[in-house]
Design a protein around this motif. Structure first.
Motif, PDB file in Angstrom:
ATOM      1  N   HIS A   1     -13.489 -76.258  33.639  1.00  0.00           N
ATOM      2  CA  HIS A   1     -12.624 -76.294  32.464  1.00  0.00           C
ATOM      3  C   HIS A   1     -12.818 -77.570  31.638  1.00  0.00           C
ATOM      4  O   HIS A   1     -12.811 -77.554  30.410  1.00  0.00           O
ATOM      5  CB  HIS A   1     -11.160 -76.179  32.893  1.00  0.00           C
ATOM      6  CG  HIS A   1     -10.203 -76.284  31.758  1.00  0.00           C
ATOM      7  ND1 HIS A   1     -10.078 -75.291  30.814  1.00  0.00           N
ATOM      8  CD2 HIS A   1      -9.361 -77.280  31.393  1.00  0.00           C
ATOM      9  CE1 HIS A   1      -9.190 -75.661  29.920  1.00  0.00           C
ATOM     10  NE2 HIS A   1      -8.741 -76.867  30.235  1.00  0.00           N
TER      11      HIS A   1
ATOM     12  N   HIS B   1     -15.308 -77.582  28.690  1.00  0.00           N
ATOM     13  CA  HIS B   1     -15.188 -76.659  27.555  1.00  0.00           C
ATOM     14  C   HIS B   1     -15.074 -77.388  26.238  1.00  0.00           C
ATOM     15  O   HIS B   1     -14.443 -78.444  26.163  1.00  0.00           O
ATOM     16  CB  HIS B   1     -13.963 -75.749  27.730  1.00  0.00           C
ATOM     17  CG  HIS B   1     -14.268 -74.603  28.624  1.00  0.00           C
ATOM     18  ND1 HIS B   1     -15.160 -73.624  28.280  1.00  0.00           N
ATOM     19  CD2 HIS B   1     -13.823 -74.294  29.863  1.00  0.00           C
ATOM     20  CE1 HIS B   1     -15.250 -72.760  29.275  1.00  0.00           C
ATOM     21  NE2 HIS B   1     -14.462 -73.147  30.255  1.00  0.00           N
TER      22      HIS B   1
ATOM     23  N   GLN C   1     -13.736 -77.388  22.548  1.00  0.00           N
ATOM     24  CA  GLN C   1     -12.710 -76.756  21.721  1.00  0.00           C
ATOM     25  C   GLN C   1     -12.825 -77.239  20.284  1.00  0.00           C
ATOM     26  O   GLN C   1     -13.001 -78.425  20.045  1.00  0.00           O
ATOM     27  CB  GLN C   1     -11.314 -77.121  22.265  1.00  0.00           C
ATOM     28  CG  GLN C   1     -10.911 -76.255  23.426  1.00  0.00           C
ATOM     29  CD  GLN C   1     -10.394 -77.077  24.588  1.00  0.00           C
ATOM     30  OE1 GLN C   1     -10.056 -78.232  24.424  1.00  0.00           O
ATOM     31  NE2 GLN C   1     -10.340 -76.458  25.759  1.00  0.00           N
ATOM     32  N   ARG C   2     -12.716 -76.300  19.370  1.00  0.00           N
ATOM     33  CA  ARG C   2     -12.770 -76.664  17.952  1.00  0.00           C
ATOM     34  C   ARG C   2     -11.477 -77.340  17.564  1.00  0.00           C
ATOM     35  O   ARG C   2     -10.395 -76.850  17.863  1.00  0.00           O
ATOM     36  CB  ARG C   2     -12.945 -75.418  17.089  1.00  0.00           C
ATOM     37  CG  ARG C   2     -14.289 -74.773  17.201  1.00  0.00           C
ATOM     38  CD  ARG C   2     -14.504 -73.869  15.997  1.00  0.00           C
ATOM     39  NE  ARG C   2     -15.560 -72.912  16.270  1.00  0.00           N
ATOM     40  CZ  ARG C   2     -15.336 -71.667  16.665  1.00  0.00           C
ATOM     41  NH1 ARG C   2     -14.106 -71.233  16.813  1.00  0.00           N
ATOM     42  NH2 ARG C   2     -16.344 -70.863  16.888  1.00  0.00           N
TER      43      ARG C   2
ATOM     44  N   THR D   1     -15.298 -80.865  17.079  1.00  0.00           N
ATOM     45  CA  THR D   1     -14.739 -80.402  18.354  1.00  0.00           C
ATOM     46  C   THR D   1     -14.222 -81.585  19.158  1.00  0.00           C
ATOM     47  O   THR D   1     -14.311 -82.730  18.710  1.00  0.00           O
ATOM     48  CB  THR D   1     -15.825 -79.694  19.164  1.00  0.00           C
ATOM     49  OG1 THR D   1     -16.846 -80.648  19.409  1.00  0.00           O
ATOM     50  CG2 THR D   1     -16.416 -78.526  18.405  1.00  0.00           C
ATOM     51  N   ASN D   2     -13.719 -81.273  20.349  1.00  0.00           N
ATOM     52  CA  ASN D   2     -13.294 -82.374  21.229  1.00  0.00           C
ATOM     53  C   ASN D   2     -14.492 -83.251  21.588  1.00  0.00           C
ATOM     54  O   ASN D   2     -14.369 -84.457  21.740  1.00  0.00           O
ATOM     55  CB  ASN D   2     -12.587 -81.846  22.470  1.00  0.00           C
ATOM     56  CG  ASN D   2     -13.408 -80.822  23.223  1.00  0.00           C
ATOM     57  OD1 ASN D   2     -14.424 -80.333  22.694  1.00  0.00           O
ATOM     58  ND2 ASN D   2     -13.009 -80.500  24.429  1.00  0.00           N
TER      59      ASN D   2
ATOM     60  N   HIS E   1      -9.988 -67.906  32.833  1.00  0.00           N
ATOM     61  CA  HIS E   1      -9.779 -68.228  31.420  1.00  0.00           C
ATOM     62  C   HIS E   1      -9.979 -67.009  30.553  1.00  0.00           C
ATOM     63  O   HIS E   1     -10.983 -66.348  30.671  1.00  0.00           O
ATOM     64  CB  HIS E   1     -10.828 -69.234  30.930  1.00  0.00           C
ATOM     65  CG  HIS E   1     -10.598 -70.574  31.503  1.00  0.00           C
ATOM     66  ND1 HIS E   1      -9.797 -71.498  30.932  1.00  0.00           N
ATOM     67  CD2 HIS E   1     -11.074 -71.127  32.630  1.00  0.00           C
ATOM     68  CE1 HIS E   1      -9.784 -72.573  31.674  1.00  0.00           C
ATOM     69  NE2 HIS E   1     -10.554 -72.363  32.715  1.00  0.00           N
TER      70      HIS E   1
ATOM     71  N   VAL F   1      -8.895 -67.809  27.276  1.00  0.00           N
ATOM     72  CA  VAL F   1      -8.911 -68.545  26.020  1.00  0.00           C
ATOM     73  C   VAL F   1     -10.035 -69.572  26.036  1.00  0.00           C
ATOM     74  O   VAL F   1      -9.947 -70.614  26.673  1.00  0.00           O
ATOM     75  CB  VAL F   1      -7.569 -69.291  25.791  1.00  0.00           C
ATOM     76  CG1 VAL F   1      -7.471 -69.739  24.343  1.00  0.00           C
ATOM     77  CG2 VAL F   1      -6.408 -68.426  26.181  1.00  0.00           C
ATOM     78  N   ILE F   2     -11.130 -69.230  25.437  1.00  0.00           N
ATOM     79  CA  ILE F   2     -12.204 -70.187  25.236  1.00  0.00           C
ATOM     80  C   ILE F   2     -12.503 -70.134  23.756  1.00  0.00           C
ATOM     81  O   ILE F   2     -12.821 -69.089  23.214  1.00  0.00           O
ATOM     82  CB  ILE F   2     -13.463 -69.826  26.049  1.00  0.00           C
ATOM     83  CG1 ILE F   2     -13.110 -69.753  27.525  1.00  0.00           C
ATOM     84  CG2 ILE F   2     -14.566 -70.828  25.779  1.00  0.00           C
ATOM     85  CD1 ILE F   2     -14.176 -69.106  28.361  1.00  0.00           C
ATOM     86  N   ASP F   3     -12.358 -71.275  23.124  1.00  0.00           N
ATOM     87  CA  ASP F   3     -12.505 -71.294  21.666  1.00  0.00           C
ATOM     88  C   ASP F   3     -13.874 -70.822  21.224  1.00  0.00           C
ATOM     89  O   ASP F   3     -14.025 -70.108  20.256  1.00  0.00           O
ATOM     90  CB  ASP F   3     -12.239 -72.701  21.137  1.00  0.00           C
ATOM     91  CG  ASP F   3     -10.746 -72.962  21.065  1.00  0.00           C
ATOM     92  OD1 ASP F   3     -10.352 -74.119  21.204  1.00  0.00           O
ATOM     93  OD2 ASP F   3      -9.982 -71.977  20.882  1.00  0.00           O
TER      94      ASP F   3
ATOM     95  N   THR G   1     -22.541 -73.941  20.817  1.00  0.00           N
ATOM     96  CA  THR G   1     -21.944 -75.245  20.505  1.00  0.00           C
ATOM     97  C   THR G   1     -23.006 -76.285  20.184  1.00  0.00           C
ATOM     98  O   THR G   1     -22.683 -77.416  19.833  1.00  0.00           O
ATOM     99  CB  THR G   1     -21.103 -75.756  21.692  1.00  0.00           C
ATOM    100  OG1 THR G   1     -21.994 -76.015  22.780  1.00  0.00           O
ATOM    101  CG2 THR G   1     -20.071 -74.739  22.126  1.00  0.00           C
TER     102      THR G   1
END
Lengths: 249, 186
Positions: free
Chosen positions: A7, A10, A12-13, A27-28, B13, B15-17, B34
């Motif tokens: 996790h 990941h 994230q935007r 993103t992060n 999960h 929720v994964i953007d 990404t």
């Protein structure tokens, strides 16, 4: 979800940006890149703000970092290698600060993504290749023909040298990426054991002491790895730059 | 590891953007969707960082270190200069001392030689004087001795003549007496 060791990697935007179908969101990961650069720059600039003849503690740390990298570069690439000092110093500080930022709980580790470490190592390899050809022209190809090898062996040795040269960006990036990734996963797995054993009550809590100890020890180890990998990345950069300056071994 | 974590991720999960559907790998570092964003932001941030390092941080730290080195080198040079001055002063002092010592030595030996010569001269003259006195005395003694001998002969002659005159009543002739006395005295 909290126990998922993946996790933490990941992306994230935070601010979605899309240009021509290409996802260029902030993103992060971008946030922590900015944080890394900001922290390292602010530290180096403010620590050396006094320009003291007798350094303060902070200035002394900045000077140590400078001299550490300068010593590495000078010993492997010689005085001529010092022209690459800003690049090598930037790489070292960026990787080190990014790795150390990753040690904060809930922080994102920029260097745990292969694309980041690959881009960093490509910067190194492209610098080596472009500078090598600019300075030595075709003689840069001597890099693939080690001196003192009998002519008969050159057809065998040269391809090996070419392969080793091409594998450099891969090994450079994978080493850093894999170390950060594996370290953080291991840490998370052991910390997860503490939680899941603790939830089992009496015996579980007693049993959780072992993974807790492991987690503490691993945290220490990870700090060491964070520094060590920045060091290794920089040392290898210096050695590759030496090839660009002195292509004949 | 990837496959294991894959199932894990999908299980826990939803929720994964970043959509992880089309590349199959739920493992975030291998999620190529990404990559573009990461490359772009790395280029921006690292480029900025490089610019700051090259134009601000590195020159500044290099300047600080250089200033310190210059200062230390300057101080060392000054210390060396002072040390050389001290050494020169010590050398001059020692030379002066050695000269003075030599001079003193010279004076002492000169004086000693002079005194020795004086003494010698005095001794020689005294000895000469003594020798002269001794020889004068010796001549005197010899004179006295010879004078005495003559007188003894005279006295002996007179006495003998007187004795013989008393005994024999008649004075001996001078020649006989002299002859007899000579035999007796020698």
């Amino acid at each position: 979800m909290a126990n998922d060791p993946i996790h933490q990697f990941h992306i994230q935007r935070l601010f979605p940006i899309e240009v021509g179908g290409l996802d260029l969101s902030f993103t992060n990961s971008s946030l922590f890149m900015v944080a890394t650069v900001a922290a390292a720059s602010v530290f180096l600039i403010f620590a050396t703000g006094g320009r003291g003849l007798v350094p303060t503690r902070m200035q002394s740390i900045a000077e140590m970092a400078y001299e550490f990298v300068a010593g590495m570069l000078r010993s492997s690439a010689g005085t001529e290698g010092m022209r690459f000092f800003p690049l090598v110093f930037s790489l070292f500080m960026f990787v080190l600060v990014a790795n150390l930022f990753g040690m904060f709980p809930y922080f994102f580790t920029v260097t745990s993504h292969i694309i980041v470490t690959f881009v960093l190592s490509m910067i190194v390899i492209l610098t080596v290749t472009i500078y090598g050809f600019m300075r030595h022209g075709a003689r840069f190809l001597n890099l693939f023909v080690p001196a003192g090898v009998p002519a008969a062996l050159i057809p065998i040795v040269a391809p090996i040298e070419v392969i080793s040269f091409l594998s450099r960006p891969v090994s450079l990036s994978v080493r850093l990426f894999a170390n950060m990734l594996a370290g953080h996963i291991t840490l998370k797995v052991f910390a997860g054991f503490v939680v899941s054993l603790g939830a089992m009550g009496g015996i579980g809590v007693a049993g959780a002491i072992l993974p807790l100890g492991m987690t503490v020890a691993l945290t220490g180890l990870e700090f060491l790895v964070a520094f060590l990998q920045a060091y290794v990345f920089t040392v290898l950069t210096c050695m590759y730059l030496n090839d660009a300056i002195h292509p004949s071994h | 590891m990837a496959s294991q974590s894959n199932s894990n991720t999908e299980g826990t999960h939803e929720v994964i953007d970043v959509p992880a559907t089309e590349h199959g790998a739920g493992f975030p570092p291998f999620d190529s969707a990404t990559f573009a964003s990461q490359i772009l932001w790395l280029a921006i941030t690292f480029g900025l960082f490089y610019w700051i390092m090259k134009n601000v941080a590195v020159p500044r730290i290099a300047g600080i270190l250089e200033d310190r080195e210059d200062r230390i080198a300057g101080d060392m040079a000054e210390a060396n200069r002072l040390k050389q001055e001290t050494d020169a002063a010590i050398a001059a002092y020692e030379q002066a001392l050695a000269e003075a010592r030599n001079k003193a030595h010279g004076i002492a030996s000169e004086t000693r030689a002079k005194l020795k010569a004086d003494n010698e001269a005095r001794r020689v003259s005294a000895e000469a004087e003594i020798a002269a006195k001794v020889s004068a005395a010796e001549t005197q003694i010899a004179e006295h001795k010879s004078g005495a001998m003559e007188k003894i002969e005279e006295i002996a002659t007179e006495t003998t003549s007187a004795l013989i005159e008393r005994l024999l009543g008649k004075a001996p002739t001078k020649t006989d007496l002299t002859k007899a006395l000579k035999t007796a005295l020698n």
